[in-house]
Scaffold this motif. Structure first.
Motif, PDB file in Angstrom:
ATOM      1  N   LEU A  88       0.495  -0.747  -0.072  1.00  0.00           N
ATOM      2  CA  LEU A  88      -0.006   0.182   0.001  1.00  0.00           C
ATOM      3  C   LEU A  88       0.872   1.240   0.293  1.00  0.00           C
ATOM      4  N   PRO A  89       0.599   2.521  -0.329  1.00  0.00           N
ATOM      5  CA  PRO A  89       1.375   3.589  -0.906  1.00  0.00           C
ATOM      6  C   PRO A  89       0.793   4.699   0.343  1.00  0.00           C
ATOM      7  N   TYR A 111      -6.624  -9.349   3.627  1.00  0.00           N
ATOM      8  CA  TYR A 111      -6.066  -8.821   5.336  1.00  0.00           C
ATOM      9  C   TYR A 111      -5.382  -7.722   4.726  1.00  0.00           C
ATOM     10  N   VAL A 112      -4.595  -6.918   5.689  1.00  0.00           N
ATOM     11  CA  VAL A 112      -3.460  -6.154   5.756  1.00  0.00           C
ATOM     12  C   VAL A 112      -2.835  -6.341   7.158  1.00  0.00           C
ATOM     13  N   ASP A 139      -3.387   1.675   8.109  1.00  0.00           N
ATOM     14  CA  ASP A 139      -2.614   0.661   7.254  1.00  0.00           C
ATOM     15  C   ASP A 139      -1.722   1.068   6.702  1.00  0.00           C
ATOM     16  N   ASN A 140      -1.095   2.744   6.217  1.00  0.00           N
ATOM     17  CA  ASN A 140      -0.469   3.091   5.754  1.00  0.00           C
ATOM     18  C   ASN A 140       1.337   2.640   5.595  1.00  0.00           C
ATOM     19  N   GLY A 141       1.559   2.609   4.277  1.00  0.00           N
ATOM     20  CA  GLY A 141       2.428   1.604   3.488  1.00  0.00           C
ATOM     21  C   GLY A 141       2.472   0.468   3.832  1.00  0.00           C
ATOM     22  N   LYS A 142       1.417  -0.007   4.881  1.00  0.00           N
ATOM     23  CA  LYS A 142       1.637  -1.880   5.393  1.00  0.00           C
ATOM     24  C   LYS A 142       1.279  -2.739   3.340  1.00  0.00           C
TER      25      LYS A 142
END
Length: 641
Positions: A88-89, A111-112, A139-142
């Motif tokens: 994710l960006p 899933y994250v 969740d940013n960047g995950k």
């Protein structure tokens, strides 16, 4: 009170809509633009697997790079599930979400890292998902892991992945496939209306209209049940939608061929009829397999998928090729319906064949899209063909009605003339004898009478002469055939007629202009021919006003002689003009019996000619008599070109 409550309710709703829409617009303008993810990794899960419960967080081998603009990887034999890993960006959205336009699978888990954020398990064989999954700020960047499982030949993400504001992405999410549902609903509505209207058509057009209604309805159902919108927002209707899709497809093919057969026939050697029978039997076989598979809990799902998708697709391609070939043959014969059908069906068939071929080339990794718009063109062409057929049928009915009306009028006229002929044959001779005796005695008495008594006797003689004239007219009907037929010089006959009627014309303040072409000959009886023309000219003289003019014109055209008698008298209205020649109908004269023109019509008919009148109130009347032209006695004036 109720009206006031409704008004307040509508005002409140409009206000809320304005506020919501305004907030959407403001929020859309203030949010950051969406981010597209065009690359991700994919890993096949071999063996029985663990139903997506074991996330490959630490596995580094077996991953392959996949891009949004590259083809989806082909599934290896024996593989039914796969993992997709997406990074994710970085984002700063207030309500972030990830939107995937199309992902192929029957079972999906998202899933994250290790947190499950989405799960869906379809029990029906429709593998096109459209996902909108909410995210959290943390969740940013995950890394996002998507587990997919299927029973079909394709799996994975088809196109790009978008991360953005939930309120912005939800618009694309809702619109995905919505136009297909609207289009399909319109098709179904049109089909229902057409099917109801088909019961008001005659038996010849009912099968065409009914089969067309089935084609349109099947197309509508296909559009609705193929759309991802249905399975995204009404997933509980998924099993029913799949059944409806298959039934619609299995109904469309034989009904389309049947419609083609009804419009253009069975084809050479009955090939279209034979193919339609084969399709009908195969469709019934597939429906039977569908019933067995449904009742058995999908135990023969693979076999049913093979016969209803693989083999049926090949049959569709063969059907399109066959019908296209037939349409081309009919179009070369300049069949207008075939040309219209060629435009519509050619568009649909070429589009359908192209997409089906591309579907097989891609190994099933392609969603048919353009076929429904091509079918719109095709259905419009079918409606145009049916409309043309109905219009032609209506024109034919109108033509038959007019011919029947003319025949009925002619029959009534013939019956009237027959009655008059019988009456004249049985009564005229018997009445004429006592009239002649009575006239003789009255004439003797008038010679010996003086004053008023003599004047009264002259009036009686005049009325007896008029009665004798009417009886003569009756005898003309009773025996229209000519006792003596000879060659008549039209010029000489007209000069004789002019010498008789010119004094009467001058007495009524008119003048007569004669223009007859030389060398015109006809066959007939001189006295009867003169009687017919005198009746017409006398009517023209009686219709003249001050300084009236009567034009007598005769000329030859090919094997016909045309005689025009035109005046500038009072003229007649269309209602009066249409009744000329009817027994006992007098156009303008108060003392007329209507027998004069009737006699004229009978004489001209006996001469194998025809007569017609043209008139306009206040502008005069013109009669046109057309007679067969005869050769002159010295053959010097034979038929001219």
């Amino acid at each position: 009170m109720s009206l006031m409550f409704k008004s307040l309710h509508i005002t409140l709703v409009l206000f809320l809509l304005t506020v919501i829409c305004g907030s959407f617009l403001v929020s859309a303008q203030s949010y950051y633009p969406a981010s597209e993810i065009s690359h991700w990794q994919m890993k096949w899960q071999e063996g029985p697997g663990d139903s997506g419960r074991k996330i490959p967080l630490t596995e580094t081998e077996g991953w392959m790079e996949v891009g949004a603009k590259t083809e989806m990887p082909q599934m290896p034999p024996g593989v039914s599930s796969a993992w997709t890993k997406i990074t994710l960006p970085s984002y700063s959205y207030a309500a972030p979400s990830v939107y995937i336009d199309a992902i192929y699978a029957l079972h999906v888990k998202v899933y994250v890292d290790e947190r499950l954020i989405f799960e869906n398990d379809r029990s029906f064989i429709k593998d096109n998902y459209s996902l909108l999954v909410p995210l959290e700020m943390m969740d940013n960047g995950k890394t996002m892991y998507i587990w997919t499982e299927t029973m079909k030949d394709r799996i994975g993400i088809k196109d790009k992945i978008v991360v953005g504001e939930h309120s912005v992405l939800i618009k694309d999410y809702i619109k995905n496939g919505l136009i297909d549902v609207i289009l399909g609903g319109a098709f179904v509505f049109v089909a229902v209306v057409l099917f109801v209207c088909a019961f008001y058509l005659n038996k010849e057009y009912f099968p065409v209209a009914a089969s067309l209604a089935i084609v349109i309805a099947s197309t509508g159902v296909l559009s609705i049940t193929y759309s991802p919108f249905t399975y995204t927002f009404y997933s509980y209707l998924g099993p029913v939608s799949v059944v409806f899709f298959d039934v619609a497809l299995l109904s469309l093919l034989p009904s389309l061929t049947f419609l083609f057969e009804k419009i253009f026939g069975g084809g050479k050697f009955g090939i279209i009829r034979s193919f339609r029978k084969f399709e009908s039997v195969y469709s019934l076989f597939c429906i039977l397999c569908l019933i067995v598979n449904t009742l058995s809990g999908d135990r023969i799902l693979e076999f049913y998928y093979f016969v209803s998708t693989k083999i049926l697709g090949i049959i569709m391609i063969l059907q399109f090729i066959l019908l296209i070939a037939c349409v081309i043959i009919f179009s070369l014969k300049r069949n207008k319906d075939a040309i219209i059908f060629a435009i519509g069906f050619g568009t649909a068939a070429l589009t359908g064949v192209t997409e089906l071929v591309w579907y097989y080339v891609k190994g099933g990794n392609y969603d048919l899209f353009y076929w429904k718009w091509a079918l719109v063109v095709f259905i419009l062409s079918l409606i145009v063909i049916l409309g043309r057929r109905l219009a032609q049928n209506h024109q034919q009915v109108v033509k038959y009605s007019r011919e029947l009306e003319l025949f009925n009028n002619e029959l009534q006229r013939s019956e009237k003339m027959e009655i008059i002929s019988e009456l004249a044959a049985s009564v005229a001779h018997e009445v004429r004898n006592p009239l002649q005796v009575t006239r003789g005695f009255l004439q003797l008495l008038s010679e010996k009478s003086n004053g008023d008594e003599r004047r009264y006797l002259f009036m009686a003689l005049s009325e007896l002469d008029r009665a004798a004239s009417i009886i003569t007219d009756f005898l003309t009907f009773a025996k229209p055939e000519f006792e003596q037929i000879s060659l008549l010089n039209v010029d000489e006959e007209f000069k004789h007629i002019q010498s008789i009627l010119l004094p009467l014309c001058h007495l009524n303040g008119g003048k007569m202009i004669l223009d007859v072409e030389d060398g015109l000959w006809v066959k007939g009886n001189s006295s009867k021919f003169k009687q017919a023309l005198i009746n017409i000219i006398k009517n023209s003289i009686e219709s003249l006003g001050d300084e009236g003019t009567i034009q007598l014109l005769a000329y030859g055209r090919g094997d016909k002689v045309h005689i025009h008698i035109k005046d500038n008298g009072v003229g007649m209205e269309p209602a009066v003009l249409s009744r000329l020649g009817e027994p006992y109908f007098s156009s303008n004269k108060t003392k007329g019996t209507g027998l004069g023109l009737m006699v004229t019509f009978r004489i001209i008919e006996a001469m194998e000619g025809e007569i017609r009148f043209m008139s306009k109130k206040g502008a005069g009347t013109e009669s046109i008599t057309i007679l067969p032209r005869a050769e002159g006695p010295d053959d010097s004036n034979s038929l001219l070109a």
